[in-house]
Design a protein around this motif. Structure first.
Motif, PDB file in Angstrom:
ATOM      1  N   GLY A 103       1.948   5.634  -8.879  1.00  0.00           N
ATOM      2  CA  GLY A 103       2.921   4.772  -8.223  1.00  0.00           C
ATOM      3  C   GLY A 103       3.271   3.569  -9.063  1.00  0.00           C
ATOM      4  O   GLY A 103       3.032   3.540 -10.279  1.00  0.00           O
ATOM      5  N   ALA A 158      -3.439   0.943  -2.120  1.00  0.00           N
ATOM      6  CA  ALA A 158      -2.835   2.278  -2.198  1.00  0.00           C
ATOM      7  C   ALA A 158      -3.085   3.007  -0.889  1.00  0.00           C
ATOM      8  O   ALA A 158      -3.962   2.629  -0.103  1.00  0.00           O
ATOM      9  N   LEU A 159      -2.318   4.056  -0.674  1.00  0.00           N
ATOM     10  CA  LEU A 159      -2.439   4.857   0.540  1.00  0.00           C
ATOM     11  C   LEU A 159      -3.151   6.157   0.206  1.00  0.00           C
ATOM     12  O   LEU A 159      -2.687   6.923  -0.641  1.00  0.00           O
ATOM     13  N   SER A 160      -4.283   6.384   0.849  1.00  0.00           N
ATOM     14  CA  SER A 160      -5.039   7.608   0.617  1.00  0.00           C
ATOM     15  C   SER A 160      -4.283   8.803   1.189  1.00  0.00           C
ATOM     16  O   SER A 160      -3.932   8.821   2.376  1.00  0.00           O
ATOM     17  N   THR A 161      -4.037   9.792   0.359  1.00  0.00           N
ATOM     18  CA  THR A 161      -3.312  10.978   0.826  1.00  0.00           C
ATOM     19  C   THR A 161      -4.178  11.834   1.743  1.00  0.00           C
ATOM     20  O   THR A 161      -3.659  12.628   2.532  1.00  0.00           O
ATOM     21  N   SER A 216      -5.415   2.767   4.031  1.00  0.00           N
ATOM     22  CA  SER A 216      -5.242   1.949   2.830  1.00  0.00           C
ATOM     23  C   SER A 216      -6.578   1.790   2.114  1.00  0.00           C
ATOM     24  O   SER A 216      -7.625   1.608   2.750  1.00  0.00           O
ATOM     25  N   ARG A 231      -5.632   9.743  -4.364  1.00  0.00           N
ATOM     26  CA  ARG A 231      -6.276  10.974  -3.906  1.00  0.00           C
ATOM     27  C   ARG A 231      -7.640  11.109  -4.572  1.00  0.00           C
ATOM     28  O   ARG A 231      -7.838  10.658  -5.710  1.00  0.00           O
ATOM     29  N   THR A 278      -0.012   6.004  -4.269  1.00  0.00           N
ATOM     30  CA  THR A 278      -0.827   7.001  -3.575  1.00  0.00           C
ATOM     31  C   THR A 278      -2.169   7.131  -4.281  1.00  0.00           C
ATOM     32  O   THR A 278      -2.272   6.946  -5.506  1.00  0.00           O
ATOM     33  N   GLU A 320       0.814  -1.217   0.000  1.00  0.00           N
ATOM     34  CA  GLU A 320       0.000   0.000   0.000  1.00  0.00           C
ATOM     35  C   GLU A 320       0.847   1.266   0.000  1.00  0.00           C
ATOM     36  O   GLU A 320       0.362   2.352  -0.357  1.00  0.00           O
TER      37      GLU A 320
END
Length: 378
Positions: free
Chosen positions: A153, A171-174, A179, A143, A141, A137
């Motif tokens: 990414g 993915a990592l939510s900004t 995640s 968004r 990123t 994750e």
């Protein structure tokens, strides 16, 4: 914890054995003799037979055309698939579909699940991140923008990516730091694939995401979704390692029972028997820890540690155990084990891929130590 398999789980095993009975481990060119990939696609004929036997919809609810079984049943089927080196995305596609079923929205479930259960759609998961060592994750990123999610990414070593219809990407939510899981079509604008090749000779994909827009309905942002999916994928990989190891030990038993030195089968020599016995113990430990992890995932049962602790223990045994089993097999086969007309070298290559996918035992022991520190026992 109950390790007694239900009638439905046992029926799934019998169906799997029937489907895999005709699969030849040497159905594609040897990776040892092939400069590139051994094939351009996975085994589509086998995929169709799995769909016809309802093994692709095993974990889906009845309203989505499935049998409503659990992770234990999936692991039982995966165990059988590994014995013949079945070249299908059974683990990845099933795990992705169940993640959608468990955490996705109703519209996404309606559009996706029945077609996935019939084998019409093929799913895979990008679970290795940028390097294979850091959390997947963290490599992408996400968004929110104008009612959609935008991904940027890279994910490496995505299994079956060249032939799957969708890749489920963590993915990592900004915005929230949580995640999410995004369902990315293979031909989505901004998503490109570079070819990679596994030790098995199969194609992998390096997935590049450059401002890829995904509709909000195709993104799962429920708490715990990625952790649950990651645990299921790891446990399924442990099942593959177990099935492969069991077949390799059987091959070793058959060979050493026939190969004679000084007028006696080498299996009767104490040094050979002791090594084989050690590997049998490895397999039984792999099996016990696998079912513990699969049971925790299936039932959601509580324990002194989170389910990820049981998964870590299973991964320790699987990654180390499958390596020891194939190394001992090669040793006891002598030069015959390296003969490319004999399938043992293929099992060795697949075992190495599983070992690398599961990661080093030391890393899982460290993760287990962190869990123990965070959840003191007693």
């Amino acid at each position: 914890m109950d390790f007694t398999f239900t009638e439905e789980q046992q029926a799934a095993v019998e169906a799997a054995k029937a489907v895999f009975a005709g699969v030849a481990p040497d159905g594609v060119p040897s990776p040892a003799l092939t400069a590139g990939a051994v094939a351009d696609d996975f085994d589509r004929a086998l995929w169709s037979r799995l769909a016809d036997a309802d093994l692709l919809s095993l974990l889906l609810d009845a309203r989505h055309g499935g049998a409503g079984l659990d992770a234990v049943a999936l692991c039982l089927v995966l165990r059988e698939s590994a014995k013949v080196l079945a070249r299908v995305p059974l683990l990845e596609s099933t795990a992705a579909a169940v993640a959608v079923q468990t955490y996705g929205g109703e519209e996404l479930k309606t559009d996706l699940l029945e077609r996935a259960g019939r084998g019409e759609l093929v799913l895979t998961v990008a679970a290795n991140g940028r390097t294979g060592h850091d959390g997947a994750e963290l490599a992408v990123t996400a968004r929110q923008e104008d009612g959609a999610w935008v991904l940027d990414g890279l994910q490496t070593a995505v299994p079956w990516a060249q032939n799957a219809d969708f890749v489920l990407v963590p993915a990592l939510s900004t915005g929230t730091g949580r995640s999410v899981l995004a369902l990315v079509p293979r031909d989505q604008q901004g998503a490109t694939l570079a070819e990679q090749i596994s030790t098995t000779g199969e194609l992998l994909g390096e997935l590049h995401l450059d401002s890829v827009r995904i509709p909000a309905r195709d993104v799962i942002d429920a708490d715990g979704a990625w952790e649950w999916l990651r645990n299921l994928l790891a446990t399924g990989s442990c099942a593959l390692a177990l099935g492969l190891g069991e077949r390799v030990l059987d091959m070793t038993s058959e060979y050493t029972g026939k190969r004679e030195q000084f007028g006696f089968p080498v299996a009767t020599f104490q040094a050979v028997a002791v090594q084989a016995a050690d590997r049998y113990i490895d397999l039984r430990a792999m099996e016990a820890t696998l079912w513990q992890a699969a049971w925790r995932i299936s039932t959601g049962a509580g324990g002194a540690l989170p389910a990820s602790g049981d998964v870590a223990v299973a991964k320790v045994w699987a990654s180390e155990g499958v390596r020891r089993v194939v190394q001992t097999a090669q040793h006891l086969h002598g030069g015959f084990g390296a003969d490319t007309d004999y399938s043992l070298h293929r099992y060795h290559a697949w075992a190495k891929h599983l070992e690398l996918s599961l990661g080093p035992a030391a890393a899982h022991e460290e993760a287990l130590g962190d869990l123990l520190a965070a959840h003191p026992l007693g």
